[in-house]
Motif scaffolding. Structure first.
Motif, PDB file in Angstrom:
ATOM      1  N   GLU A  35       1.044  -1.112   0.134  1.00  0.00           N
ATOM      2  CA  GLU A  35      -0.027  -0.119   0.128  1.00  0.00           C
ATOM      3  C   GLU A  35       0.662   1.122   0.000  1.00  0.00           C
ATOM      4  O   GLU A  35       0.455   2.261  -0.706  1.00  0.00           O
ATOM      5  CB  GLU A  35      -0.823   0.150   1.246  1.00  0.00           C
ATOM      6  N   ARG A  36       1.957   1.254   0.801  1.00  0.00           N
ATOM      7  CA  ARG A  36       2.786   2.280   0.964  1.00  0.00           C
ATOM      8  C   ARG A  36       3.642   2.675  -0.597  1.00  0.00           C
ATOM      9  O   ARG A  36       3.599   3.728  -1.077  1.00  0.00           O
ATOM     10  CB  ARG A  36       3.911   2.119   1.946  1.00  0.00           C
ATOM     11  N   ILE A  37       3.983   1.589  -1.117  1.00  0.00           N
ATOM     12  CA  ILE A  37       4.399   1.683  -2.490  1.00  0.00           C
ATOM     13  C   ILE A  37       3.496   2.309  -3.573  1.00  0.00           C
ATOM     14  O   ILE A  37       3.710   3.179  -4.255  1.00  0.00           O
ATOM     15  CB  ILE A  37       5.186   0.306  -2.774  1.00  0.00           C
ATOM     16  N   LEU A  38       2.265   1.477  -3.302  1.00  0.00           N
ATOM     17  CA  LEU A  38       1.281   2.030  -4.422  1.00  0.00           C
ATOM     18  C   LEU A  38       1.063   3.547  -4.066  1.00  0.00           C
ATOM     19  O   LEU A  38       0.797   4.251  -5.271  1.00  0.00           O
ATOM     20  CB  LEU A  38       0.133   1.228  -4.228  1.00  0.00           C
ATOM     21  N   ASP A  39       1.101   4.075  -2.974  1.00  0.00           N
ATOM     22  CA  ASP A  39       0.523   5.346  -2.382  1.00  0.00           C
ATOM     23  C   ASP A  39       1.520   6.296  -3.153  1.00  0.00           C
ATOM     24  O   ASP A  39       1.733   7.346  -3.498  1.00  0.00           O
ATOM     25  CB  ASP A  39       0.541   5.668  -1.116  1.00  0.00           C
ATOM     26  N   ALA A  40       2.810   5.789  -2.845  1.00  0.00           N
ATOM     27  CA  ALA A  40       4.073   6.462  -3.449  1.00  0.00           C
ATOM     28  C   ALA A  40       4.384   6.562  -4.944  1.00  0.00           C
ATOM     29  O   ALA A  40       4.316   7.695  -5.540  1.00  0.00           O
ATOM     30  CB  ALA A  40       5.428   5.948  -2.963  1.00  0.00           C
ATOM     31  N   ALA A  41       3.829   5.294  -5.494  1.00  0.00           N
ATOM     32  CA  ALA A  41       4.020   5.294  -7.012  1.00  0.00           C
ATOM     33  C   ALA A  41       2.952   6.315  -7.534  1.00  0.00           C
ATOM     34  O   ALA A  41       3.099   7.226  -8.593  1.00  0.00           O
ATOM     35  CB  ALA A  41       3.766   3.979  -7.620  1.00  0.00           C
ATOM     36  N   GLU A  42       1.629   6.308  -7.002  1.00  0.00           N
ATOM     37  CA  GLU A  42       0.618   7.424  -7.592  1.00  0.00           C
ATOM     38  C   GLU A  42       1.154   8.782  -7.413  1.00  0.00           C
ATOM     39  O   GLU A  42       0.829   9.606  -8.125  1.00  0.00           O
ATOM     40  CB  GLU A  42      -0.793   7.079  -6.720  1.00  0.00           C
ATOM     41  N   THR A  43       1.790   9.131  -6.311  1.00  0.00           N
ATOM     42  CA  THR A  43       2.495  10.520  -5.924  1.00  0.00           C
ATOM     43  C   THR A  43       3.250  10.863  -6.957  1.00  0.00           C
ATOM     44  O   THR A  43       3.048  11.917  -7.682  1.00  0.00           O
ATOM     45  CB  THR A  43       2.570  10.445  -4.640  1.00  0.00           C
ATOM     46  N   CYS A  44       4.191   9.900  -7.176  1.00  0.00           N
ATOM     47  CA  CYS A  44       5.179  10.271  -8.118  1.00  0.00           C
ATOM     48  C   CYS A  44       4.767  10.282  -9.740  1.00  0.00           C
ATOM     49  O   CYS A  44       5.379  11.192 -10.242  1.00  0.00           O
ATOM     50  CB  CYS A  44       6.362   8.918  -8.078  1.00  0.00           C
ATOM     51  N   MET A  45       3.738   9.484  -9.904  1.00  0.00           N
ATOM     52  CA  MET A  45       3.089   9.540 -10.998  1.00  0.00           C
ATOM     53  C   MET A  45       2.452  10.628 -11.548  1.00  0.00           C
ATOM     54  O   MET A  45       2.399  11.284 -12.675  1.00  0.00           O
ATOM     55  CB  MET A  45       2.483   8.195 -11.450  1.00  0.00           C
ATOM     56  N   ARG A  62       3.168  13.707 -10.061  1.00  0.00           N
ATOM     57  CA  ARG A  62       4.275  14.626 -10.230  1.00  0.00           C
ATOM     58  C   ARG A  62       5.111  14.561 -11.286  1.00  0.00           C
ATOM     59  O   ARG A  62       5.439  15.585 -11.968  1.00  0.00           O
ATOM     60  CB  ARG A  62       4.809  14.593  -8.920  1.00  0.00           C
ATOM     61  N   LEU A  63       5.494  13.368 -11.779  1.00  0.00           N
ATOM     62  CA  LEU A  63       6.493  13.358 -12.814  1.00  0.00           C
ATOM     63  C   LEU A  63       5.863  12.959 -14.028  1.00  0.00           C
ATOM     64  O   LEU A  63       6.496  13.029 -14.928  1.00  0.00           O
ATOM     65  CB  LEU A  63       7.632  12.268 -12.306  1.00  0.00           C
ATOM     66  N   GLY A  64       4.880  12.117 -14.154  1.00  0.00           N
ATOM     67  CA  GLY A  64       4.212  11.585 -15.223  1.00  0.00           C
ATOM     68  C   GLY A  64       4.655   9.783 -15.527  1.00  0.00           C
ATOM     69  O   GLY A  64       5.604   9.859 -14.718  1.00  0.00           O
ATOM     70  N   LEU A  65       3.862   9.289 -16.101  1.00  0.00           N
ATOM     71  CA  LEU A  65       4.005   8.047 -16.160  1.00  0.00           C
ATOM     72  C   LEU A  65       5.215   7.394 -17.013  1.00  0.00           C
ATOM     73  O   LEU A  65       5.812   6.512 -16.728  1.00  0.00           O
ATOM     74  CB  LEU A  65       2.930   7.349 -17.109  1.00  0.00           C
TER      75      LEU A  65
END
Length: 79
Positions: free
Chosen positions: A24-34, A36-39
């Motif tokens: 869940e932490r990884i998914l939350d972080a990935a969503e935030t990064c995506m 901010r930075l784009g896919l």
């Protein structure tokens, strides 16, 4: 001798971690990064730093970048 509290190594390679909460932490972080930075620009390192886990943990839970991206997109689509 009294028993002592002990943290054990789990299958994720993290100490005392819970697989579901780490994912869940990884998914939350990935969503935030995506967001901010784009896919296209987000890296596994970006996600690991944001989640506070090692890059190896990200790969352990999701295998590769494509699988992580798919998991985030599926999660967002099912909300």
């Amino acid at each position: 001798m009294a028993p002592t509290s002990r943290t054990t190594l789990t299958g994720t390679g993290t100490i005392g971690g819970d697989d579901a909460s780490t994912e869940e932490r990884i998914l939350d972080a990935a969503e935030t990064c995506m967001s901010r930075l784009g896919l296209r620009r987000v890296s596994m390192t970006d996600v690991a730093v944001q989640a506070g886990v090692s890059r190896g943990s990200v790969y352990f839970h999701f295998g590769d970048r494509s699988t992580l991206v798919d998991a985030v997109l599926t999660r967002v689509a099912t909300r």
